[in-house]
Design a protein around this motif. Structure first.
Motif: not given
Length: 439
Positions: A278-279, A287-288, A301-302, A377-379
């Motif tokens: 995640f950027k 970043r959330t 919280d990525v 989450m990734w899906h």
């Protein structure tokens, strides 16, 4: 001169016999090795209620008659491994555990020996509650024999039952692949695109003099690197399931390039570690990501900013959720295999100089529920990036797109116990900060 058997020899022999009896009590086979052993006393076979599973664990038994272990208190102690044993064990193709037996109180404790060149710490920390060798250790011992790699994995414990997610997403492919000829190498083509007035795109493959892409190169900047009169569209199955393994490998690379194009706004690519992460939206800023989990709306919280323990105003590191992608075909379907992991930076942008200790520490804290949540989450992220089909006038609606189905669910005859994965006893970030203080 009369021959004597030393006390140490007697204690060692008693210890191996006692360890054998203890393993038999918990239902495992214990096969001692010959007198030529150099650091592995026995091979234990995992059994499920008397059924041998052909899953082996190497065992080294250390016995003491009495006395305290180093640093022993009511909660635990530590044990220092020998350097020569570590060198010997690193090459093992079996999981290795050390069993400590004390005759005076008939206690048995065990611990897995970490393997690999990255493991240099000779000191093992034992918990008197969690590291007892008894029936409660059966699932954790069995889990040691399951490799956590490949096309998806789960840890099969020896009792219970539950559904499990496989870390693979089915890929729904575009219907066509555009092919053409080109006189440029990939390096030359990339230079041409970067010098053009239009935004460059790299979701294509050049192999020899052949160009492949899911999008029509005549409609993008890629018109500058192909022979326009040779462009044609063919059915995707002709390349996706080609009999030649090299052609399938080329198609796998095309999938990877297409994925990179689709996630470019949200994720960055680490070329060295071959992972997406995640950027950060701004320097030292968390970043959330909000999404729908398996049961309810949730958020993750990525991008997590960890502050220094002593200097609260100073950032110690920034942790980004990440995954290692791999495309694999099975029969008539392609899958994206996701390996959840983490990426570490100093401020959200500059790569951390020593990320390995932070990564290994964080991985030890993740339990099965955390890994399951990350796959979901990734899906959800990949699904959220898909063009919205209800917007008929959106330019993106005509863009060919890889879409991803939900991860398959398999029914396990037994349940995954959380103690296999380890249970955090304090805040994850606090533990990671502890790692930074290692000598």
């Amino acid at each position: 001169m009369a021959k004597n058997v030393t006390q140490n020899q007697l204690v060692g022999e008693i210890g191996e016999t006692a360890a054998k009896l203890q393993f038999l009590k918990i239902g495992f086979q214990f096969d001692p090795r010959s007198r030529l052993e150099a650091g592995i006393d026995a091979i234990v076979e995992v059994m499920d209620h008397g059924r041998p599973l052909a899953k082996m664990i190497a065992v080294q038994v250390k016995t003491t008659a009495e006395g305290k272990y180093p640093g022993e208190d009511a909660n635990g102690f530590h044990y220092l491994l020998k350097k020569e044993d570590l060198v010997y064990w690193r090459g093992s193709n079996l999981p290795i555990i050390i069993v400590l037996h004390r005759q005076s109180d008939e206690t048995f404790f065990w611990k897995e020996i970490p393997r690999g060149e990255e493991f240099q710490d000779r000191r093992l920390n034992f918990s008197k509650r969690e590291d007892l060798l008894d029936k409660n250790a059966v699932d954790r011992l069995g889990a040691l024999t399951v490799p956590k790699s490949g096309f998806g994995y789960y840890v099969p414990p020896l009792g219970g039952g539950e559904d499990a997610l496989v870390n693979m997403l089915p890929v729904r492919l575009p219907t066509e692949v555009f092919v053409s000829t080109t006189s440029h190498t990939r390096k030359q083509a990339a230079a041409i695109l970067l010098e053009a007035d239009e935004p460059a795109r790299f979701d294509w493959v050049i192999k020899g003099d052949a160009f492949w892409s899911f999008h029509d190169p005549r409609t993008s900047v890629c018109r500058n690197i192909v022979d326009l009169d040779q462009v044609e569209a063919i059915e995707v199955e002709a390349l996706a399931f080609h009999e030649d393994v090299d052609e399938r490998n080329n198609f796998s690379y095309l999938l990877k390039q297409a994925l990179g194009h689709q996630v470019r706004q949200e994720l960055s690519w680490d070329k060295e570690k071959k992972l997406y992460y995640f950027k950060a939206k701004a320097r030292n800023t968390p970043r959330t990501f909000k999404y729908q989990s398996a049961k309810k709306a949730t958020e993750a919280d990525v991008v997590n900013v960890a502050k220094n323990k002593t200097e609260k105003d100073r950032v110690a590191f920034v942790r980004h959720h990440a995954f290692v992608p791999r495309f694999e075909s099975f029969y008539d379907e392609w899958f994206l295999v996701l390996e959840p992991t983490y990426h570490f930076t100093f401020d959200g942008f500059t790569a951390h100089t020593y990320p390995d200790a932070l990564l290994s520490g964080k991985k030890r804290m993740d339990n099965s529920a955390a890994l399951r949540g990350q796959v979901i989450m990734w899906h959800r992220l990949l699904a959220s990036l898909e063009p919205k089909s209800d917007d008929l006038f959106a330019e993106a609606s005509s863009e060919p797109w890889l879409t991803f189905g939900p991860p398959p669910v398999i029914e396990l005859p037994t349940k995954v116990p959380e103690d296999v994965w380890g249970t955090p006893k304090k805040d994850d970030t606090e533990k990671e900060l502890d790692l930074l203080s290692w000598p």
